[in-house]
Motif scaffolding. Sequence first.
Motif, PDB file in Angstrom:
ATOM      1  N   GLU A 423       0.736  -1.395   0.023  1.00  0.00           N
ATOM      2  CA  GLU A 423      -0.047  -0.019  -0.003  1.00  0.00           C
ATOM      3  C   GLU A 423       0.822   1.384   0.035  1.00  0.00           C
ATOM      4  O   GLU A 423       0.589   2.226  -0.784  1.00  0.00           O
ATOM      5  CB  GLU A 423      -0.879   0.075   1.167  1.00  0.00           C
ATOM      6  CG  GLU A 423      -1.873   1.289   1.268  1.00  0.00           C
ATOM      7  CD  GLU A 423      -2.877   1.258   2.337  1.00  0.00           C
ATOM      8  OE1 GLU A 423      -3.473   2.124   2.453  1.00  0.00           O
ATOM      9  OE2 GLU A 423      -2.973   0.244   2.926  1.00  0.00           O
ATOM     10  N   ILE A 426       2.459   1.644  -3.610  1.00  0.00           N
ATOM     11  CA  ILE A 426       1.067   2.230  -4.490  1.00  0.00           C
ATOM     12  C   ILE A 426       0.910   3.597  -4.103  1.00  0.00           C
ATOM     13  O   ILE A 426       1.059   4.697  -5.065  1.00  0.00           O
ATOM     14  CB  ILE A 426      -0.104   1.692  -4.144  1.00  0.00           C
ATOM     15  CG1 ILE A 426       0.054   0.194  -4.717  1.00  0.00           C
ATOM     16  CG2 ILE A 426      -1.430   2.366  -4.852  1.00  0.00           C
ATOM     17  CD1 ILE A 426      -1.168  -0.783  -4.571  1.00  0.00           C
ATOM     18  N   ARG A 446      -4.912   6.934 -14.141  1.00  0.00           N
ATOM     19  CA  ARG A 446      -4.818   5.888 -13.148  1.00  0.00           C
ATOM     20  C   ARG A 446      -4.880   4.631 -13.179  1.00  0.00           C
ATOM     21  O   ARG A 446      -5.990   3.970 -13.046  1.00  0.00           O
ATOM     22  CB  ARG A 446      -5.837   6.430 -11.894  1.00  0.00           C
ATOM     23  CG  ARG A 446      -5.342   7.751 -11.080  1.00  0.00           C
ATOM     24  CD  ARG A 446      -5.803   7.930  -9.843  1.00  0.00           C
ATOM     25  NE  ARG A 446      -5.540   9.234  -9.301  1.00  0.00           N
ATOM     26  CZ  ARG A 446      -5.925   9.652  -8.135  1.00  0.00           C
ATOM     27  NH1 ARG A 446      -6.710   9.027  -7.144  1.00  0.00           N
ATOM     28  NH2 ARG A 446      -5.535  11.075  -7.706  1.00  0.00           N
ATOM     29  N   MET A 448      -2.489   0.883 -13.316  1.00  0.00           N
ATOM     30  CA  MET A 448      -1.460   0.452 -12.730  1.00  0.00           C
ATOM     31  C   MET A 448      -0.920  -0.715 -13.631  1.00  0.00           C
ATOM     32  O   MET A 448      -1.893  -1.699 -13.899  1.00  0.00           O
ATOM     33  CB  MET A 448      -1.793  -0.127 -11.279  1.00  0.00           C
ATOM     34  CG  MET A 448      -0.678  -1.091 -10.741  1.00  0.00           C
ATOM     35  SD  MET A 448       0.764   0.086 -10.563  1.00  0.00           S
ATOM     36  CE  MET A 448       0.650   0.788  -9.100  1.00  0.00           C
ATOM     37  N   LEU A 463      -5.838  -0.098  -4.711  1.00  0.00           N
ATOM     38  CA  LEU A 463      -5.922   0.667  -5.910  1.00  0.00           C
ATOM     39  C   LEU A 463      -7.414   0.878  -5.918  1.00  0.00           C
ATOM     40  O   LEU A 463      -7.654   2.058  -6.634  1.00  0.00           O
ATOM     41  CB  LEU A 463      -5.623  -0.399  -7.198  1.00  0.00           C
ATOM     42  CG  LEU A 463      -4.174  -0.753  -7.150  1.00  0.00           C
ATOM     43  CD1 LEU A 463      -4.075  -1.680  -8.354  1.00  0.00           C
ATOM     44  CD2 LEU A 463      -3.239   0.393  -7.507  1.00  0.00           C
ATOM     45  N   TYR A 468      -8.401   3.896  -8.871  1.00  0.00           N
ATOM     46  CA  TYR A 468      -7.921   3.555 -10.195  1.00  0.00           C
ATOM     47  C   TYR A 468      -8.804   3.044 -11.162  1.00  0.00           C
ATOM     48  O   TYR A 468      -9.877   2.499 -10.886  1.00  0.00           O
ATOM     49  CB  TYR A 468      -6.685   2.724  -9.771  1.00  0.00           C
ATOM     50  CG  TYR A 468      -5.403   3.190  -9.297  1.00  0.00           C
ATOM     51  CD1 TYR A 468      -4.145   3.132 -10.078  1.00  0.00           C
ATOM     52  CD2 TYR A 468      -5.265   3.647  -7.934  1.00  0.00           C
ATOM     53  CE1 TYR A 468      -3.127   3.663  -9.711  1.00  0.00           C
ATOM     54  CE2 TYR A 468      -4.151   4.376  -7.747  1.00  0.00           C
ATOM     55  CZ  TYR A 468      -2.927   4.242  -8.378  1.00  0.00           C
ATOM     56  OH  TYR A 468      -1.748   4.887  -8.317  1.00  0.00           O
ATOM     57  N   THR A 471      -5.885  -2.320 -13.693  1.00  0.00           N
ATOM     58  CA  THR A 471      -4.671  -2.776 -13.808  1.00  0.00           C
ATOM     59  C   THR A 471      -4.987  -3.638 -15.344  1.00  0.00           C
ATOM     60  O   THR A 471      -5.598  -4.037 -15.905  1.00  0.00           O
ATOM     61  CB  THR A 471      -4.111  -3.724 -12.932  1.00  0.00           C
ATOM     62  OG1 THR A 471      -4.945  -4.933 -13.102  1.00  0.00           O
ATOM     63  CG2 THR A 471      -4.499  -3.429 -11.530  1.00  0.00           C
TER      64      THR A 471
END
Length: 662
Positions: A423, A426, A446, A448, A463, A468, A471
Amino acid sequence: MTKSQFAVAVLVALLLGLLVSLLAAGGFTPARDAEMSLIARAGMGSEVEENPLSRESTPSPTSTPDPTTAPPDTSGVRPAPAWAGPDIADVLLVQVAAQPTNFDTFFCNVAEFYGLGCATLDASTVEITAEMLVDEAGEPFKLIGLSASTLAELSALELNILRALVEQQGASLLVYEVDEETNLGALQALTDDAVIGVTDRNDSVRNWKVMTEAPEVTRELSGQSIELTRVLEQTDWSLELNPDARVTQLITSVDDFSQIYPIFVMQRLGQGAVFLNAGDRGEVALRDLPLRSLYYEAEHFSKIVPLMMTMRYTMGDEAWHQDVNYANLTLDGAPLAEGYQNLNYAELLRQMERHDFHTTIALIPAAAEQSQPDVISLFTGNPDRFSLVQNGNNKDGYEFYYYQEGPGVDTDQHAPRPLLDQELDIREGLERMLAHERNTGIAAARVMIFPYGISPAPTLRVLKELNYLGTVNAQDVPLGEVAPPDWDFGMHQAVLDYEGFPLVARRQYINSFQSADPFIRSAALDLFIDRPALFWSEPTPGQLFTRGMGEFNVIADRVNAIPGQLEWRSLGYILSHMHKMKVNDDQSVDIMMCCGQLEFRNNSGMERIYHLRKQETDGASTRRVLVNGVEFPYRFEDGFIIIDLHVPAHSDVQVLIEVGGD
């Protein structure tokens, strides 16, 4: 009456007169900032509220707003009634229920994949009449499917009824599993004598060619050659066609004597069409393999793809679909500095402009200070060609590995990383990316991209709480998890089974290649089911650009030649626009969201009702929903956040499902 009383009376009379005049002229509408879209308000300066994705939000209750309470006006977008569905059945399977075939097994499953209702009819227990071939609204089914073995149960009258439905009502009939035992007379009756035989060719290698004569059917797969990486005997049958018949060949193969023979064909009859597929000998079905294996593993190509082509074509906008295809090239771990490995940004820009593609750099936040002014200028001056996302934080090994030692944890290769450390990584990485944006003017979406590999599932929660979009990785199952047993897992735009957070798979890893064919086939398969074609590499020796900055051009050119509307976009743009939609029987539109942010447009010439759905594992985690920047009612039902909207014609809509704060 005093002077003051007289003045008040005059003022009241004037105000009443003004009000009467306004009402007579049609009333008035108070001007409100909320009536403007985010796009319109963005140009009004600092007095306008910032986009909620880039500011600290004021906490609000997590309960669902009262859906009967209308929010402020959002440029004509307003709440709509909930869809009272479900849709009536769209397609019909004619079968012998006591003797199910592979086709019977997956016809209705594929219908479900496309969001369609599937009805069944047992030909062994009833005499088929025209009344049985219509839906609950009295309209003929647009698609009727049956295995060739079921033809033996049908009388001449029943065959004539099916043919009449095709010719006169515009229905499509799909006959699957055609082989040498199929009733040839029945095939000829249904196809106007287009098929004169079914034979077994000497063919020791499985391969297929998707033809280009009917791109409305074969779509993004048009022109693709499907080849196995291992030798495996062909198990398909050959449809021997009447040379005088005008049959459209959709998929063909080549035998050991270099003779081309058709496997999947379409014969147009009157207003409709009959499709025949001879590409299955009963090897496997959905009861044996998940849909992704049948679809993506080349050896099964002729078993499942013809059905998907037929269903997507015949059902049109009533099937789940996305109007625009997206593609992207991502380079992992490159700093914004010239001279890094084999990467030259200025030359890459020239190649992108000539061959029309977009490159996203997955920037290691720790390397943000290395950004050079000349490269920064290329990014700020060409946002349609260059973009940024986050690549971990320090890239000091497997940053988001298992939290602690245990079974399956390879501590010899990678050190465990506790959840708290992940965390902090991130958050530190996000702060570095935001600082880089302030210093350079280059905004980073945003999104990842995990270095080395994907994280365990609880890290995804971090996330999600930081809003975000998702991913993008080679894996779509978190570290330490197993894929769910769902028959359609891995076939959608994103996996949302873990924390309700989007895991978007990128499948096209590009190294220094000899042939572009495998990458194009892979991309076409993704685009056909409305997934983005996501190419990626690292600009290091042996990888992309080893042979020069023009190495990707042949791939870009061939992707651009794939049928359909295709746009090369940044990863942030793709994730915020990625969705599937379908038109319901009441002409409202269902939209399946991929991420917590969606931008779409009502391109029709009339106001429409949209029902937006996003899969969510925990409805209580949602703080609020914003539509065009204004808080909007929603509900949580059966594992989905649902938002019902009236959208005016030709209007843009921006939806944001907020979870955490900034």
